[in-house]
Design an enzyme around this catalytic site. Sequence first.
Site, mmCIF file in Angstrom:
data_model
loop_
_atom_site.group_PDB
_atom_site.id
_atom_site.type_symbol
_atom_site.label_atom_id
_atom_site.label_comp_id
_atom_site.label_asym_id
_atom_site.label_seq_id
_atom_site.Cartn_x
_atom_site.Cartn_y
_atom_site.Cartn_z
ATOM 1 N N SER A 1 -25.469 -33.260 19.903
ATOM 2 C CA SER A 1 -25.410 -32.815 18.503
ATOM 3 C C SER A 1 -24.052 -32.904 17.837
ATOM 4 O O SER A 1 -23.953 -32.671 16.632
ATOM 5 C CB SER A 1 -25.912 -31.371 18.396
ATOM 6 O OG SER A 1 -27.305 -31.317 18.468
ATOM 7 N N LYS B 1 -19.817 -24.990 11.062
ATOM 8 C CA LYS B 1 -21.265 -25.150 11.230
ATOM 9 C C LYS B 1 -21.945 -23.783 11.116
ATOM 10 O O LYS B 1 -21.400 -22.776 11.582
ATOM 11 C CB LYS B 1 -21.532 -25.782 12.601
ATOM 12 C CG LYS B 1 -22.983 -26.183 12.851
ATOM 13 C CD LYS B 1 -23.150 -26.852 14.228
ATOM 14 C CE LYS B 1 -24.595 -27.278 14.471
ATOM 15 N NZ LYS B 1 -24.774 -27.930 15.794
ATOM 16 N N SER C 1 -27.665 -32.332 15.727
ATOM 17 C CA SER C 1 -27.922 -31.273 14.778
ATOM 18 C C SER C 1 -26.739 -30.987 13.845
ATOM 19 O O SER C 1 -26.944 -30.391 12.788
ATOM 20 C CB SER C 1 -28.262 -29.975 15.522
ATOM 21 O OG SER C 1 -27.159 -29.498 16.249
#
Lengths: 495, 95
Positions: A182, A78, A158
């Site tokens: 998330s 990420k 997210s």
Amino acid sequence: MSELNKLGLAEARDALRRGETTSLELTEACLGAIQDAGALNAFVHHTPEIAIERARAADARIGAGDAPAMCGLPIGIKDLFCTRGVPSQAASRILEGFVPEYESTVSQQLADAGAVMLGKLNMDEFAMGSSNETSTYGNAINPWRRGNDDAALTPGGSSGGSAAAVAADLCLAATGTDTGGSIRQPAAFTGITGIKPTYGRCSRWGIIAFASSLDQAGPMTKSVRDAAIMLGAMCGHDAKDSTSADLPVPDFEALLSGDIRGRRIGIPREYRMDGMPARIERLWTDGADMLRDAGAEIVDISLPHTKYALPAYYVIAPAEASSNLARYDGVRYGHRAALARGDGITEMYEKTRAEGFGHEVQRRVMIGTYVLSAGFYDAYYNRARKVRTLIRRDFENVFASGIDAILTPATPSAAFGLGEMTDADPVRMYLNDVFTVTVNLAGLPGISVPAGVDEQGLPLGLQLIGRPWEEGDLLNTAYALETAAGFVAKPGKWW
Amino acid sequence: MSIDQDSAAKVAKLARIRVEEDALPALASEFNTILGFIEQLNEVDVADVEPMTSVTPMRLKRRPDIVTDGGRPDKILSNAPDAREGFFAVPKVVE
């Protein structure tokens, strides 16, 4: 072997150890899949040279009989994780051009365990969002579609790029982070597994901070076994994070027996929300039946302060964000606005932050500023922290009464269409986190497991919440649920 | 509690985010929606409840008060928008 990118971590690891394939072959298969998947906008910084170099090194280690847990396994990282020499910008314009001189502890541990980094993954800006629509890179796209409808759906947020990449087999697994849901919400929206460990299990060092008392990293994977393998490599004490727990990390995979006989699973009545879709309600009931059939005892429980979790979260998280994001001021790294003649340092700050932060981030920083400002601190921030104490106490009481884990839906709906929430007020988007946010407030481990599909063929997830530090037991319960649910659906390739 | 345009402008100023005059009404309205949602917290009886300050009860580790890192100004400055002679450079602060 064909289509090596479709393997999970455990299968690929076993194939590597048997000499049936090489890390280089696995890595090249993933790099090829990534190249064909530009339409998903999941990978936003590509690092094929690093990947090939690490794959070769992993093959050498395997050849020498030294193969740690993640050796040779290609994964995505990420964009919130700082990676040395590779752009790391939290999907924000304000960190455009930022190339860290250091590596986050979690991504370093994964590299030490032999993992191969393929690149950086899309996300909501500073991890603020539930649909990956606040990213400076543009939307990540869910590989799943509603039947034959070609409308683009959100992969959730997210960690939307991580979820899309794993679901579309662009990598074997990915890192995510979870501040209010998330990891778990995007995992549920894309039919994969995602676990947020107990607060303090994974070092936060080098992960760009959103809300420091809520942020935790975790793996996003194709199975519960894979989650156990990767979580073990990510966890551990780190002197560079003062809240990192100095506790031994168990061999999570070795704890996957699937035997949950006698376990007591709580069903919290407050999670039965008004207007919950019938399909979600049925999925939840089915999940409880599966755990009962596997020998667990299902118990109705109460978590009375559940209703107040979201409002407490939307005080605490923005308050912490407003402090954490104060560092983006155009001085030390990232974007600095062009200044007009006569502009001083205040204009530099204000213009830089107006240009560099997207709308949702600006809104949250300002809400946080407001609730921390003189005169409102007690009314908002301190009150929210007291409610947080009550929310944690709810869980403590339930666990003290002998409950081993709690079963809830992961999300209030399946993946929604990109743009569908654009005109909604911000609070409607926040409701996505209604089942997950309590877990962050209480600092507990939570896992989302794919458990079924809706009427349109979209995946749905169930969440299990565990006792603090008992990720091993939680993963085992999740393993039993995964086995019973038998979720095998995959998105048809359209990209 | 409701936020008017002046309060919204004050918050933006405190947060050091430039908000144009014509964007203030919409911003104030968004704040009010969110604060309206947060107001629910007033229903909770929090008398005698301590605010949560640490997520997991633990004693923070201590270490000797000695320098453990440093001596690499080039790396520290490598991402600066404007660095000169080993310093971060900013517009004039003091007249």
